[in-house]
Design an enzyme around this catalytic site. Structure first.
Site, PDB file in Angstrom:
ATOM      1  N   SER A 124      -8.873  -1.509   2.434  1.00 19.10           N
ATOM      2  CA  SER A 124      -9.167  -1.740   3.850  1.00 19.10           C
ATOM      3  C   SER A 124     -10.569  -1.212   4.120  1.00 19.10           C
ATOM      4  O   SER A 124     -11.061  -0.343   3.379  1.00 19.10           O
ATOM      5  CB  SER A 124      -8.167  -0.970   4.721  1.00 19.10           C
ATOM      6  OG  SER A 124      -8.607  -0.913   6.068  1.00 19.10           O
ATOM      7  N   TYR A 158      -2.931   6.244   7.322  1.00 18.23           N
ATOM      8  CA  TYR A 158      -3.409   4.966   6.760  1.00 18.23           C
ATOM      9  C   TYR A 158      -4.784   5.148   6.119  1.00 18.23           C
ATOM     10  O   TYR A 158      -5.020   4.713   4.989  1.00 18.23           O
ATOM     11  CB  TYR A 158      -3.460   3.930   7.890  1.00 18.23           C
ATOM     12  CG  TYR A 158      -3.826   2.528   7.437  1.00 18.23           C
ATOM     13  CD1 TYR A 158      -2.887   1.716   6.806  1.00 18.23           C
ATOM     14  CD2 TYR A 158      -5.097   2.018   7.660  1.00 18.23           C
ATOM     15  CE1 TYR A 158      -3.214   0.426   6.403  1.00 18.23           C
ATOM     16  CE2 TYR A 158      -5.439   0.736   7.263  1.00 18.23           C
ATOM     17  CZ  TYR A 158      -4.489  -0.062   6.637  1.00 18.23           C
ATOM     18  OH  TYR A 158      -4.816  -1.335   6.237  1.00 18.23           O
TER      19      TYR A 158
HETATM   20  P1  NAP Z   1       1.736  -7.742   6.423  1.00 21.41           P
HETATM   21  O1  NAP Z   1       1.899  -9.189   6.701  1.00 21.41           O
HETATM   22  O2  NAP Z   1       2.538  -6.766   7.200  1.00 21.41           O
HETATM   23  O3  NAP Z   1       1.972  -7.546   4.857  1.00 21.41           O
HETATM   24  C1  NAP Z   1       2.356  -6.330   4.275  1.00 21.41           C
HETATM   25  C2  NAP Z   1       3.401  -6.661   3.252  1.00 21.41           C
HETATM   26  O4  NAP Z   1       3.774  -5.476   2.533  1.00 21.41           O
HETATM   27  C3  NAP Z   1       4.674  -7.210   3.905  1.00 21.41           C
HETATM   28  O5  NAP Z   1       5.144  -8.329   3.167  1.00 21.41           O
HETATM   29  C4  NAP Z   1       5.631  -6.028   3.782  1.00 21.41           C
HETATM   30  O6  NAP Z   1       6.977  -6.400   3.789  1.00 21.41           O
HETATM   31  C5  NAP Z   1       5.197  -5.472   2.459  1.00 21.41           C
HETATM   32  N1  NAP Z   1       5.739  -4.154   2.221  1.00 21.41           N
HETATM   33  C6  NAP Z   1       5.814  -3.110   3.091  1.00 21.41           C
HETATM   34  N2  NAP Z   1       6.433  -2.077   2.510  1.00 21.41           N
HETATM   35  C7  NAP Z   1       6.746  -2.475   1.234  1.00 21.41           C
HETATM   36  C8  NAP Z   1       7.389  -1.853   0.143  1.00 21.41           C
HETATM   37  N3  NAP Z   1       7.855  -0.590   0.235  1.00 21.41           N
HETATM   38  N4  NAP Z   1       7.565  -2.556  -1.006  1.00 21.41           N
HETATM   39  C9  NAP Z   1       7.115  -3.826  -1.101  1.00 21.41           C
HETATM   40  N5  NAP Z   1       6.492  -4.476  -0.099  1.00 21.41           N
HETATM   41  C10 NAP Z   1       6.314  -3.786   1.057  1.00 21.41           C
HETATM   42  O7  NAP Z   1       0.217  -7.300   6.624  1.00 21.41           O
HETATM   43  P2  NAP Z   1      -1.121  -7.754   5.852  1.00 21.41           P
HETATM   44  O8  NAP Z   1      -2.172  -7.680   6.827  1.00 21.41           O
HETATM   45  O9  NAP Z   1      -0.903  -8.998   5.083  1.00 21.41           O
HETATM   46  O10 NAP Z   1      -1.308  -6.519   4.857  1.00 21.41           O
HETATM   47  C11 NAP Z   1      -1.491  -6.675   3.453  1.00 21.41           C
HETATM   48  C12 NAP Z   1      -2.411  -5.574   2.952  1.00 21.41           C
HETATM   49  O11 NAP Z   1      -3.700  -5.759   3.527  1.00 21.41           O
HETATM   50  C13 NAP Z   1      -1.964  -4.162   3.340  1.00 21.41           C
HETATM   51  O12 NAP Z   1      -2.163  -3.276   2.249  1.00 21.41           O
HETATM   52  C14 NAP Z   1      -2.879  -3.802   4.485  1.00 21.41           C
HETATM   53  O13 NAP Z   1      -3.094  -2.415   4.598  1.00 21.41           O
HETATM   54  C15 NAP Z   1      -4.142  -4.531   4.053  1.00 21.41           C
HETATM   55  N6  NAP Z   1      -5.087  -4.761   5.152  1.00 21.41           N
HETATM   56  C16 NAP Z   1      -4.791  -5.625   6.168  1.00 21.41           C
HETATM   57  C17 NAP Z   1      -5.710  -5.806   7.202  1.00 21.41           C
HETATM   58  C18 NAP Z   1      -5.464  -6.742   8.351  1.00 21.41           C
HETATM   59  O14 NAP Z   1      -6.266  -6.737   9.302  1.00 21.41           O
HETATM   60  N7  NAP Z   1      -4.411  -7.564   8.348  1.00 21.41           N
HETATM   61  C19 NAP Z   1      -6.902  -5.109   7.180  1.00 21.41           C
HETATM   62  C20 NAP Z   1      -7.167  -4.235   6.139  1.00 21.41           C
HETATM   63  C21 NAP Z   1      -6.250  -4.070   5.129  1.00 21.41           C
HETATM   64  P3  NAP Z   1       7.765  -6.391   5.219  1.00 21.41           P
HETATM   65  O15 NAP Z   1       7.297  -7.627   5.926  1.00 21.41           O
HETATM   66  O16 NAP Z   1       9.188  -6.421   4.823  1.00 21.41           O
HETATM   67  O17 NAP Z   1       7.376  -5.128   5.923  1.00 21.41           O
END
Ligand code: NAP
Length: 256
Positions: free
Chosen positions: A144, A157
């Site tokens: 991130s 985080y």
């Molecule tokens: P997201 O749609 O909430 O995806 C996160 C995924 O991780 C979900 O499928 C979630 O499953 C899964 N997860 C959570 N706990 C888990 C566990 N214990 N074991 C296996 N899977 C698990 O959000 P996203 O934005 O795509 O996030 C993906 C990554 O990008 C994350 O690491 C996040 O920190 C990073 N990121 C995102 C942004 C942004 O703006 N979107 C910015 C910077 C970094 P559930 O749906 O069941 O919870």
């Protein structure tokens, strides 16, 4: 096809960025293990229907990345299905908003457990397999912009992503003799479920977008295209680096 015949696993791939990465990898010819969390039937359905639509055979695998035995079983299932593992994307992540003075040990443990331990365990299990099979490999962490930029209210985080940055930089050196690269992708504000409360609130959206030079949230596929590059043979000489995918956010930050 930039990943023809490669075998990849993507954690947290039933939604958001992980789903987009897995889909792009499959479109580029990779066999993909789509990991989803055990807690939710919705995630299982999303992962299974995504895999069924891929042009290349893949598997959906239930694993909680905070559990070492689940992570090892996920790598073993991928190798059983496709014979090897070439690419691992440690993408699963959560965030909890809480002022530092009110944060609880349980919240800290949950965020560090998924984001930092999950990244460590995924990378280690994948690297052990890559070393055993030979031929190198690719490890990509979904970090991130907050691996570097503070975000008040999200201390756990930011600590987890800062930890991922140093984990990545260390293993880039340790794994280099094996031909395994390790890199971070640092997304800014991407339109996914993790940001649903901001996406649903026009004033929060205005504030957030005002911080982004390109004037909009990013899309998951715009992160996935960088993941394809880092996973491909074209990135053979790239290791220990962070790739920002943030619309310029880190150049103009006051944080929303
Ligand atoms: P997201 O749609 O909430 O995806 C996160 C995924 O991780 C979900 O499928 C979630 O499953 C899964 N997860 C959570 N706990 C888990 C566990 N214990 N074991 C296996 N899977 C698990 O959000 P996203 O934005 O795509 O996030 C993906 C990554 O990008 C994350 O690491 C996040 O920190 C990073 N990121 C995102 C942004 C942004 O703006 N979107 C910015 C910077 C970094 P559930 O749906 O069941 O919870």
């Amino acid at each position: 096809m930039r990943l023809q015949g490669k075998v990849a696993l993507v954690t947290g791939a039933s939604s958001g960025i992980g789903a987009a990465v897995a889909q792009r990898f499959a479109a580029e010819g990779a066999h993909v293990c789509v990991n989803y969390r055990p807690a939710s039937d919705r995630d299982r359905q999303a992962a299974e229907s995504a895999v069924a639509a891929y042009p290349t055979p893949g598997i959906a695998f239930q694993a909680d990345v905070t559990r070492r035995e689940d992570v090892d079983a996920m790598v073993a299932a991928t190798v059983k299905a496709f014979g090897r593992l070439d690419i691992a994307v440690a993408n699963a992540g959560i965030e909890i908003k809480r002022p530092f003075l009110e944060a609880t040990d349980d919240e800290w443990a949950r965020v560090i457990g998924v984001n930092l331990f999950g990244g460590y365990a995924t990378a280690q299990a994948a690297a052990r397999q890559m070393v055993a099979q030979g031929g190198g490999g690719r490890i990509v962490f979904m970090s991130s912009v907050h691996e570097d930029i503070p975000f008040p209210g999200y201390t756990s985080y930011c600590a987890s992503k800062g930890g991922i940055r140093m984990l990545m930089r260390n293993i880039a050196i340790e794994l280099a003799p094996h031909g395994i690269t390790a890199n971070d992708i640092a997304p800014g504000a991407i339109a996914t479920p993790i940001n649903q409360s901001v996406l649903d609130d026009p004033e929060s959206m205005r504030n957030a977008v005002s911080e982004i030079p390109l004037g909009r949230f990013g899309r998951p596929d715009e992160v996935a295209s960088v993941a394809v590059f880092l996973a491909s043979d074209e990135a053979a000489y790239v290791t220990g680096s962070t790739y920002y995918v943030d619309g310029g956010l880190t150049q103009q930050v006051t944080m929303y």
